[in-house]
Design a protein around this motif. Sequence first.
Motif, PDB file in Angstrom:
ATOM      1  N   GLY A  31       0.782  -1.220   0.000  1.00 49.92           N
ATOM      2  CA  GLY A  31       0.000   0.000   0.000  1.00 49.92           C
ATOM      3  C   GLY A  31       0.815   1.273   0.000  1.00 49.92           C
ATOM      4  N   GLY A  32       2.041   1.263  -0.479  1.00 43.97           N
ATOM      5  CA  GLY A  32       2.813   2.499  -0.592  1.00 43.97           C
ATOM      6  C   GLY A  32       3.527   2.845   0.691  1.00 43.97           C
ATOM      7  N   ARG A  33       3.395   4.105   1.098  1.00 41.75           N
ATOM      8  CA  ARG A  33       4.103   4.592   2.285  1.00 41.75           C
ATOM      9  C   ARG A  33       3.551   3.921   3.539  1.00 41.75           C
ATOM     10  NH1 ARG A  33       5.269  10.943   1.341  1.00 41.75           N
ATOM     11  NH2 ARG A  33       6.282  10.665  -0.653  1.00 41.75           N
ATOM     12  N   PRO A  34       4.437   3.695   4.529  1.00 43.63           N
ATOM     13  CA  PRO A  34       3.992   3.021   5.739  1.00 43.63           C
ATOM     14  C   PRO A  34       2.969   3.828   6.524  1.00 43.63           C
ATOM     15  CG  PRO A  34       6.316   3.644   5.918  1.00 43.63           C
ATOM     16  CD  PRO A  34       5.859   3.954   4.531  1.00 43.63           C
ATOM     17  N   GLY A  35       2.984   5.128   6.487  1.00 45.27           N
ATOM     18  CA  GLY A  35       2.004   5.944   7.200  1.00 45.27           C
ATOM     19  C   GLY A  35       2.217   7.400   6.863  1.00 45.27           C
ATOM     20  N   LEU A  36       1.222   8.206   7.115  1.00 44.79           N
ATOM     21  CA  LEU A  36       1.344   9.613   6.811  1.00 44.79           C
ATOM     22  C   LEU A  36       2.135  10.343   7.888  1.00 44.79           C
ATOM     23  CD1 LEU A  36      -2.278  10.367   5.568  1.00 44.79           C
ATOM     24  CD2 LEU A  36      -0.227   9.988   4.205  1.00 44.79           C
TER      25      LEU A  36
END
Length: 133
Positions: A51-56
């Motif tokens: 899902g891309g980046r681990p977190g915002l």
Amino acid sequence: MMLSPDQAADSDHPSSAPSDPESLGGADAQALSCCVSDPEPAAVGRCGEGGGRPGLHPPPLSREEKRRRRRATAKYRSAHATRERIRVEAFNLAFAELRKLLPTLPPDKKLSKIEILRLAICYISYLNHVLDV
């Protein structure tokens, strides 16, 4: 070596291939976008998975890191310097008061802080001896 426009389009030469993922389009662009735009690897598995980046939000800072960042500001340093200046002035004032209570042969003789403390110790022990006799 110059290529004609027909040769450039058909060529497998790396300079003729589009380098940004948006120009690729489709699923390949989405799979490459996390590798190209993210300075960090994806959270799970290979690029394109997880899902891309681990977190915002970045991970929470430790107490020590928060303290270090707070102390790095100019406002904090200025306030700390002011508090330290006040503390040193009070310290020097206390030494001046103690110095006034100690007898020395030239009464205005300049003494260092350690000399003031040593003289105070000697004077207190002398006064104790006088009281005991």
